[in-house]
Design a protein around this motif. Sequence first.
Motif, PDB file in Angstrom:
ATOM      1  N   VAL A 195       0.537  -0.917  -0.264  1.00  0.00           N
ATOM      2  CA  VAL A 195       0.022  -0.017  -0.482  1.00  0.00           C
ATOM      3  C   VAL A 195       1.019   1.356   0.235  1.00  0.00           C
ATOM      4  O   VAL A 195       0.644   2.396  -0.445  1.00  0.00           O
ATOM      5  CB  VAL A 195      -0.972   0.106   1.354  1.00  0.00           C
ATOM      6  CG1 VAL A 195      -2.197  -1.342   1.141  1.00  0.00           C
ATOM      7  CG2 VAL A 195      -0.461  -0.086   2.459  1.00  0.00           C
ATOM      8  N   ALA A 196       1.784   0.735   0.078  1.00  0.00           N
ATOM      9  CA  ALA A 196       2.937   2.306   0.372  1.00  0.00           C
ATOM     10  C   ALA A 196       4.555   1.738   0.346  1.00  0.00           C
ATOM     11  O   ALA A 196       5.010   0.753   0.850  1.00  0.00           O
ATOM     12  CB  ALA A 196       2.962   3.134   2.064  1.00  0.00           C
ATOM     13  N   ALA A 197       5.703   2.613  -0.438  1.00  0.00           N
ATOM     14  CA  ALA A 197       6.689   1.844  -1.149  1.00  0.00           C
ATOM     15  C   ALA A 197       7.780   3.194  -1.195  1.00  0.00           C
ATOM     16  O   ALA A 197       7.083   4.429  -1.203  1.00  0.00           O
ATOM     17  CB  ALA A 197       7.138   1.071  -2.433  1.00  0.00           C
ATOM     18  N   HIS A 198       9.064   3.472  -0.927  1.00  0.00           N
ATOM     19  CA  HIS A 198       9.546   4.176  -0.353  1.00  0.00           C
ATOM     20  C   HIS A 198      11.000   3.351  -1.251  1.00  0.00           C
ATOM     21  O   HIS A 198      11.798   2.525  -0.582  1.00  0.00           O
ATOM     22  CB  HIS A 198      10.179   4.554   0.690  1.00  0.00           C
ATOM     23  CG  HIS A 198      10.492   5.899   0.837  1.00  0.00           C
ATOM     24  ND1 HIS A 198      11.666   6.245   1.450  1.00  0.00           N
ATOM     25  CD2 HIS A 198      10.794   7.131   0.176  1.00  0.00           C
ATOM     26  CE1 HIS A 198      12.984   7.366   1.184  1.00  0.00           C
ATOM     27  NE2 HIS A 198      11.774   7.617   0.785  1.00  0.00           N
ATOM     28  N   VAL A 199      11.484   3.589  -1.765  1.00  0.00           N
ATOM     29  CA  VAL A 199      13.139   3.982  -1.912  1.00  0.00           C
ATOM     30  C   VAL A 199      14.380   4.585  -2.364  1.00  0.00           C
ATOM     31  O   VAL A 199      13.518   5.769  -2.620  1.00  0.00           O
ATOM     32  CB  VAL A 199      13.441   2.813  -3.589  1.00  0.00           C
ATOM     33  CG1 VAL A 199      13.963   2.082  -4.321  1.00  0.00           C
ATOM     34  CG2 VAL A 199      11.807   1.852  -4.269  1.00  0.00           C
ATOM     35  N   SER A 200      15.104   4.443  -1.872  1.00  0.00           N
ATOM     36  CA  SER A 200      15.911   5.482  -1.421  1.00  0.00           C
ATOM     37  C   SER A 200      17.588   4.899  -1.724  1.00  0.00           C
ATOM     38  O   SER A 200      17.786   3.898  -1.785  1.00  0.00           O
ATOM     39  CB  SER A 200      15.820   6.477  -0.819  1.00  0.00           C
ATOM     40  OG  SER A 200      16.273   5.953   0.534  1.00  0.00           O
ATOM     41  N   LEU A 201      18.384   5.893  -1.905  1.00  0.00           N
ATOM     42  CA  LEU A 201      19.869   5.310  -1.932  1.00  0.00           C
ATOM     43  C   LEU A 201      20.822   6.647  -1.256  1.00  0.00           C
ATOM     44  O   LEU A 201      20.146   7.148  -0.251  1.00  0.00           O
ATOM     45  CB  LEU A 201      20.584   5.769  -3.177  1.00  0.00           C
ATOM     46  CG  LEU A 201      19.616   5.544  -4.149  1.00  0.00           C
ATOM     47  CD1 LEU A 201      19.927   5.847  -5.469  1.00  0.00           C
ATOM     48  CD2 LEU A 201      20.026   3.572  -4.694  1.00  0.00           C
ATOM     49  N   ILE A 202      21.479   5.743  -0.351  1.00  0.00           N
ATOM     50  CA  ILE A 202      22.780   6.509   0.362  1.00  0.00           C
ATOM     51  C   ILE A 202      24.213   6.726   0.226  1.00  0.00           C
ATOM     52  O   ILE A 202      24.668   5.419  -0.244  1.00  0.00           O
ATOM     53  CB  ILE A 202      22.220   6.033   1.490  1.00  0.00           C
ATOM     54  CG1 ILE A 202      23.118   7.356   2.468  1.00  0.00           C
ATOM     55  CG2 ILE A 202      22.866   4.451   2.270  1.00  0.00           C
ATOM     56  CD1 ILE A 202      21.711   6.965   4.507  1.00  0.00           C
TER      57      ILE A 202
END
Length: 133
Positions: A114-121
Amino acid sequence: MNDPATLAELEQVFERYEAALLANDVVALNDFFWCDEQVLRYGITEHSHGHAALSAYRLGATPVDRRRRLLRTVITTFGCDAGAASTEFSTPTPAVIGRQTQTWIRFAQGWRIVAAHVSLIDAAHVAPPGERP
Protein backbone atom coordinates in the motif's frame (compact mmCIF):
# COMPACT_ATOMS: atom_id res chain seq x y z
CA MET A 1 3.45 -9.45 16.29
CA ASN A 2 5.37 -11.87 14.04
CA ASP A 3 2.95 -14.77 14.20
CA PRO A 4 5.13 -17.52 12.64
CA ALA A 5 2.63 -18.53 9.94
CA THR A 6 1.87 -14.92 8.93
CA LEU A 7 5.56 -14.00 8.95
CA ALA A 8 6.48 -17.00 6.77
CA GLU A 9 3.70 -16.11 4.33
CA LEU A 10 4.79 -12.48 3.98
CA GLU A 11 8.44 -13.54 3.61
CA GLN A 12 7.42 -15.77 0.68
CA VAL A 13 5.41 -12.96 -0.93
CA PHE A 14 8.37 -10.59 -0.51
CA GLU A 15 10.66 -13.15 -2.18
CA ARG A 16 8.23 -13.40 -5.12
CA TYR A 17 8.21 -9.61 -5.38
CA GLU A 18 12.01 -9.54 -5.45
CA ALA A 19 12.08 -12.23 -8.17
CA ALA A 20 9.61 -10.23 -10.27
CA LEU A 21 11.73 -7.11 -9.77
CA LEU A 22 14.89 -8.84 -10.98
CA ALA A 23 13.00 -10.36 -13.94
CA ASN A 24 11.44 -6.98 -14.78
CA ASP A 25 8.02 -8.67 -14.79
CA VAL A 26 6.00 -5.45 -15.02
CA VAL A 27 2.62 -7.20 -14.87
CA ALA A 28 3.55 -9.05 -11.68
CA LEU A 29 5.13 -5.95 -10.14
CA ASN A 30 1.98 -3.92 -10.75
CA ASP A 31 -0.12 -6.73 -9.25
CA PHE A 32 1.90 -6.66 -6.02
CA PHE A 33 0.62 -3.13 -5.40
CA TRP A 34 -2.83 -2.28 -4.09
CA CYS A 35 -4.97 -1.30 -7.08
CA ASP A 36 -6.27 1.94 -5.63
CA GLU A 37 -5.74 5.67 -6.05
CA GLN A 38 -4.39 5.83 -2.48
CA VAL A 39 -1.41 3.54 -3.14
CA LEU A 40 1.90 5.35 -3.30
CA ARG A 41 5.50 4.67 -4.18
CA TYR A 42 8.25 7.17 -3.60
CA GLY A 43 11.09 6.09 -5.85
CA ILE A 44 14.61 7.30 -6.41
CA THR A 45 13.58 9.47 -9.36
CA GLU A 46 9.79 9.72 -9.12
CA HIS A 47 6.72 9.85 -6.92
CA SER A 48 3.81 7.64 -7.96
CA HIS A 49 0.47 8.50 -6.38
CA GLY A 50 -2.24 6.04 -7.34
CA HIS A 51 -2.07 2.73 -9.17
CA ALA A 52 -2.40 4.31 -12.62
CA ALA A 53 0.66 6.52 -12.02
CA LEU A 54 2.60 3.60 -10.59
CA SER A 55 1.75 1.40 -13.61
CA ALA A 56 2.73 4.17 -16.02
CA TYR A 57 6.06 4.58 -14.24
CA ARG A 58 6.77 0.85 -14.47
CA LEU A 59 6.19 0.82 -18.23
CA GLY A 60 9.02 3.28 -18.80
CA ALA A 61 11.29 2.39 -15.89
CA THR A 62 14.78 1.07 -16.48
CA PRO A 63 14.95 -2.55 -15.32
CA VAL A 64 16.68 -3.17 -12.01
CA ASP A 65 20.26 -4.36 -12.40
CA ARG A 66 20.18 -8.16 -12.06
CA ARG A 67 23.33 -7.97 -9.92
CA ARG A 68 21.26 -6.38 -7.15
CA ARG A 69 21.65 -8.26 -3.88
CA LEU A 70 19.73 -7.80 -0.66
CA LEU A 71 22.06 -6.97 2.20
CA ARG A 72 19.78 -6.91 5.20
CA THR A 73 16.05 -7.55 5.18
CA VAL A 74 13.73 -7.11 8.15
CA ILE A 75 10.12 -8.24 7.82
CA THR A 76 7.70 -7.67 10.67
CA THR A 77 4.03 -8.60 10.78
CA PHE A 78 1.35 -7.04 12.94
CA GLY A 79 -1.63 -9.31 13.48
CA CYS A 80 -2.55 -11.50 10.54
CA ASP A 81 -3.15 -8.85 7.90
CA ALA A 82 -0.43 -6.18 8.10
CA GLY A 83 3.33 -6.10 7.79
CA ALA A 84 6.37 -4.10 6.83
CA ALA A 85 9.41 -5.13 4.81
CA SER A 86 12.60 -3.08 4.94
CA THR A 87 15.80 -3.98 3.14
CA GLU A 88 19.11 -2.61 2.02
CA PHE A 89 20.43 -3.60 -1.39
CA SER A 90 23.63 -3.42 -3.35
CA THR A 91 23.94 -1.27 -6.46
CA PRO A 92 26.38 -1.42 -9.38
CA THR A 93 28.14 1.53 -7.74
CA PRO A 94 29.78 0.16 -4.55
CA ALA A 95 29.86 3.63 -3.00
CA VAL A 96 26.03 3.66 -2.86
CA ILE A 97 23.62 1.49 -0.87
CA GLY A 98 19.93 1.26 -1.72
CA ARG A 99 17.13 1.18 0.82
CA GLN A 100 13.58 -0.04 0.30
CA THR A 101 10.62 -0.01 2.64
CA GLN A 102 7.19 -1.47 1.92
CA THR A 103 3.96 -1.54 3.91
CA TRP A 104 1.95 -4.67 3.11
CA ILE A 105 -1.74 -5.32 3.85
CA ARG A 106 -3.61 -8.57 3.26
CA PHE A 107 -6.73 -8.00 1.16
CA ALA A 108 -9.26 -10.57 -0.07
CA GLN A 109 -7.06 -11.13 -3.18
CA GLY A 110 -3.88 -11.51 -1.10
CA TRP A 111 -0.98 -9.42 0.17
CA ARG A 112 -0.52 -6.03 -1.52
CA ILE A 113 1.89 -3.14 -1.03
CA VAL A 114 0.00 0.00 0.00
CA ALA A 115 3.06 2.26 0.39
CA ALA A 116 6.68 1.96 -0.71
CA HIS A 117 9.82 4.07 -0.54
CA VAL A 118 13.13 3.51 -2.33
CA SER A 119 16.22 5.65 -1.79
CA LEU A 120 19.99 5.63 -2.12
CA ILE A 121 22.60 6.62 0.44
CA ASP A 122 26.36 7.02 0.37
CA ALA A 123 27.78 3.71 1.60
CA ALA A 124 30.23 5.61 3.83
CA HIS A 125 27.25 6.55 6.02
CA VAL A 126 26.14 2.92 6.53
CA ALA A 127 27.78 0.88 9.28
CA PRO A 128 28.88 -2.62 8.25
CA PRO A 129 26.41 -5.35 9.34
CA GLY A 130 28.62 -6.53 12.22
CA GLU A 131 28.75 -3.01 13.66
CA ARG A 132 25.04 -2.32 13.73
CA PRO A 133 23.14 -2.16 17.01
